[in-house]
Design an enzyme around this catalytic site. Sequence first.
Site, PDB file in Angstrom:
ATOM      1  N   ASP A  31       0.850  -1.194   0.000  1.00 29.50           N
ATOM      2  CA  ASP A  31       0.000   0.000   0.000  1.00 29.50           C
ATOM      3  C   ASP A  31       0.886   1.245   0.000  1.00 29.50           C
ATOM      4  O   ASP A  31       1.917   1.290   0.668  1.00 29.50           O
ATOM      5  CB  ASP A  31      -0.913  -0.010   1.239  1.00 29.50           C
ATOM      6  N   THR A  34      -1.914   6.386   0.941  1.00 30.01           N
ATOM      7  CA  THR A  34      -2.455   7.683   0.542  1.00 30.01           C
ATOM      8  C   THR A  34      -3.358   8.200   1.659  1.00 30.01           C
ATOM      9  O   THR A  34      -3.523   7.548   2.700  1.00 30.01           O
ATOM     10  CB  THR A  34      -3.300   7.553  -0.741  1.00 30.01           C
ATOM     11  N   ASP A  57       4.243   1.981  -4.119  1.00 27.81           N
ATOM     12  CA  ASP A  57       3.249   2.528  -5.041  1.00 27.81           C
ATOM     13  C   ASP A  57       3.151   1.599  -6.249  1.00 27.81           C
ATOM     14  O   ASP A  57       4.175   1.251  -6.844  1.00 27.81           O
ATOM     15  CB  ASP A  57       3.715   3.929  -5.473  1.00 27.81           C
ATOM     16  N   THR A  98      -3.258   6.221 -11.154  1.00 25.67           N
ATOM     17  CA  THR A  98      -3.231   5.043 -10.280  1.00 25.67           C
ATOM     18  C   THR A  98      -4.058   3.898 -10.846  1.00 25.67           C
ATOM     19  O   THR A  98      -3.597   2.761 -10.936  1.00 25.67           O
ATOM     20  CB  THR A  98      -3.703   5.415  -8.862  1.00 25.67           C
ATOM     21  N   THR A 130     -15.705  -2.394  -9.690  1.00 26.26           N
ATOM     22  CA  THR A 130     -16.984  -1.840  -9.221  1.00 26.26           C
ATOM     23  C   THR A 130     -18.093  -2.038 -10.254  1.00 26.26           C
ATOM     24  O   THR A 130     -17.811  -2.119 -11.457  1.00 26.26           O
ATOM     25  CB  THR A 130     -16.796  -0.331  -8.947  1.00 26.26           C
ATOM     26  N   ASP A 131     -19.333  -2.027  -9.793  1.00 28.09           N
ATOM     27  CA  ASP A 131     -20.466  -2.083 -10.729  1.00 28.09           C
ATOM     28  C   ASP A 131     -20.670  -0.748 -11.434  1.00 28.09           C
ATOM     29  O   ASP A 131     -21.442  -0.661 -12.387  1.00 28.09           O
ATOM     30  CB  ASP A 131     -21.753  -2.509 -10.004  1.00 28.09           C
ATOM     31  N   GLU A 132     -19.959   0.293 -10.973  1.00 26.66           N
ATOM     32  CA  GLU A 132     -20.144   1.612 -11.590  1.00 26.66           C
ATOM     33  C   GLU A 132     -19.639   1.634 -13.035  1.00 26.66           C
ATOM     34  O   GLU A 132     -19.982   2.536 -13.797  1.00 26.66           O
ATOM     35  CB  GLU A 132     -19.460   2.695 -10.753  1.00 26.66           C
ATOM     36  N   TYR A 155     -14.003   8.411 -12.199  1.00 25.25           N
ATOM     37  CA  TYR A 155     -13.660   7.218 -11.401  1.00 25.25           C
ATOM     38  C   TYR A 155     -14.074   5.946 -12.124  1.00 25.25           C
ATOM     39  O   TYR A 155     -13.254   5.035 -12.328  1.00 25.25           O
ATOM     40  CB  TYR A 155     -14.343   7.294 -10.023  1.00 25.25           C
ATOM     41  N   LYS A 159     -11.827   2.848 -13.735  1.00 19.07           N
ATOM     42  CA  LYS A 159     -11.969   1.435 -13.331  1.00 19.07           C
ATOM     43  C   LYS A 159     -12.331   0.573 -14.545  1.00 19.07           C
ATOM     44  O   LYS A 159     -11.854  -0.559 -14.683  1.00 19.07           O
ATOM     45  CB  LYS A 159     -13.033   1.279 -12.233  1.00 19.07           C
ATOM     46  N   PRO A 286     -22.841  16.222 -10.732  1.00 23.02           N
ATOM     47  CA  PRO A 286     -22.968  16.097 -12.188  1.00 23.02           C
ATOM     48  C   PRO A 286     -22.814  14.641 -12.634  1.00 23.02           C
ATOM     49  O   PRO A 286     -21.969  13.918 -12.087  1.00 23.02           O
ATOM     50  CB  PRO A 286     -21.809  16.953 -12.731  1.00 23.02           C
TER      51      PRO A 286
END
Length: 345
Positions: A31, A34, A57, A98, A130-132, A155, A159, A286
């Site tokens: 890790d 951050t 990193d 990242t 993620t499901d996003e 974001y 991903k 937004p």
Amino acid sequence: MKILVTGGVGFIGSAVVRLAIARGHEVVNLDALTYAACLGNVAQVAGHPAYAFEHADIRDAAAMTRILTRHQPDAIMHLAAETHVDRSIDSPGAFVDTNVTGTMVLLEAARAYWQQRGRPEGFRFHHVSTDEVFGSLGPTGFFNEATPYAPNSPYSASKAASDHLVRAWHATYGLPVVLSNCSNNYGPFHFPEKLIPVVILKALAGEEIPIYGAGENVRDWLYVEDHAEALLAVLTRGAPGRTYAIGGNAEARNIDLVRMICSTLDGLRPAAAPYGDQIRFVTDRPGHDLRYAIDATRIREELGWQPSVTLTEGIGRTLRWYLENEDWWRALQVRDGVGVRLGVA
Ligand SMILES: NC(=O)c1ccc[n+]([C@@H]2O[C@H](COP(=O)([O-])OP(=O)(O)OC[C@H]3O[C@@H](n4cnc5c(N)ncnc54)[C@H](O)[C@@H]3O)[C@@H](O)[C@H]2O)c1
């Protein structure tokens, strides 16, 4: 199994690390520490003989190679990421650095390591996503593993890009990868910039509890320890190249979730007035996705996983944890000058 976990000092990563150690695995926790990391999240395993920590990193190729060579893991579980949607709207560059470049650097180090070891079949690179990435649903329907990608925020776009890279490293190089796309998590150690901890801490402070828009956005909530169980199932029993959608089967509109938190808190720590009186609606984010919901049939049928904690039970557990662990979140709020921001993951 020896597992290299990236991002294991964050919210979900630390739950995975604690569970993996409890299940008898060896863990190397990598890790960069951050603003989103808190070493307190892994304090209960830090002294365990099966636990090692590497401060590094994922964008540092030499460090990734050195750490893989030093520890010789059997699998990599990749959770390190920039994760807060609002921050991605303000500063998308860090998310591409990242989540996209970092994942590519890690994939390349993993590929070289796997090839040098003679391409062991049992090796896994598990990409936690993620499901996003699927965008927004209308009032009906569910995401599953066949849903087309349509990310809406920087974001989720970063991903989505990292998911594609991981799939490509499987198709192109044969790296034995597994992927998982999960709905919104909540529970102990959740960094206080995301919706549920923001609501808890604002309520306790007697401040206004902000809700985007009219609070109509729907999320499917999964207790973080259930997610950690699902991730270990995918890592240890998932088929190479396969994706697993993970969800809590617990949809709630934001306004209903916030009211549930407030009324539960009324019972646990009564204030002069009901906490719900502090709710205020603020200008919507937004590109705010309306609804996420997961059809988790594949992971249930193939790997025998399903959530064990209901939303009501999980919210109760989470609230009690925050009430009993004030030192944890009070220390985080002031660190690095980062304050609490409104967040709806
Ligand atoms: N939180 C959710 O509801 C949710 C849902 C589905 C999937 N995910 C995914 O799960 C993963 C973990 O999410 P989280 O909520 O625990 O995140 P988090 O923000 O709590 O933790 C992220 C961790 O990654 C570390 N990190 C960040 N950049 C790094 C870098 N360049 N190198 C090494 N370490 C770095 C941070 O220090 C931190 O410990 C992410 O990949 C996220 O996209 C999250």
